[in-house]
Design an enzyme around this catalytic site. Structure first.
Site, PDB file in Angstrom:
ATOM      1  CG  ASP A   7       5.838  -1.764   0.247  1.00  0.00           C
ATOM      2  OD1 ASP A   7       4.862  -1.934  -0.658  1.00  0.00           O
ATOM      3  OD2 ASP A   7       6.379  -2.548   0.639  1.00  0.00           O
ATOM      4  CD  GLU A  67       6.331  -1.812  -4.180  1.00  0.00           C
ATOM      5  OE1 GLU A  67       6.248  -2.876  -4.828  1.00  0.00           O
ATOM      6  OE2 GLU A  67       6.917  -1.583  -3.467  1.00  0.00           O
ATOM      7  CG  ASP A 139       6.572  -4.609   4.115  1.00  0.00           C
ATOM      8  OD1 ASP A 139       5.946  -4.935   3.105  1.00  0.00           O
ATOM      9  OD2 ASP A 139       5.870  -5.134   5.342  1.00  0.00           O
TER      10      ASP A 139
END
Length: 156
Positions: A7, A67, A139
């Protein structure tokens, strides 16, 4: 197969490593790469690259799931996120690891069943899918969710 989920962010990049054996998933590790906002952007990007390289070397994933970026209302934030994302994509590609990208809504749908799930719902499902997991932060949770999404729909 070992899958590394990422992420990306300039201030904090979450990472999570899982093992997928058939339909069985197991947690290996997760964490966050944090950079100091007081440092020059180039130094922060270098730190991100070096720490990601260490993670790739330590866990030798067979795939990386990232992501996808979303657009912020603040153009400067979007630009910084894009720079961090570029470092993450380049770092994985440099290691010869196949990289897949997943939209946030798709990740939430794959984990929770709905694309508009909140972070608490995602983390609750992670606790079910990866029993005993201790998350290093939200995260890292998002990164594990990306890795699980790849295991379920991205192929092995």
């Amino acid at each position: 197969m070992i899958i590394l989920g990422l992420d990306p962010g300039l201030g904090c990049t979450g990472w999570g490593v899982i093992r997928a054996e058939g339909n069985r998933l197991s947690h290996i590790a997760n964490g966050q790469i944090k950079t100091d906002a007081g440092m020059p952007i180039a130094s922060r990007l270098l730190q991100l690259d070096l720490e990601l390289k260490d993670i790739l070397t330590q866990y030798t994933p067979g795939a990386v799931a990232v992501e996808e970026v979303f657009v912020n209302k603040n153009p400067q934030s979007t630009l910084k996120l894009g720079q961090a994302r570029g470092v993450v994509l380049l770092g994985a590609a440099r290691g010869g690891v196949p990289v897949a990208e997943y939209a946030t809504r798709l990740i939430k749908k794959a984990i929770v069943g709905v694309g508009n799930a909140d972070k608490a719902q995602v983390q609750a499902m992670l606790a079910i899918l990866l029993p005993g997991v201790k998350l290093a932060g939200h995260d890292a949770a998002d990164a594990l969710a990306a890795a699980i999404t790849h295991a379920h729909i991205g192929g092995r």
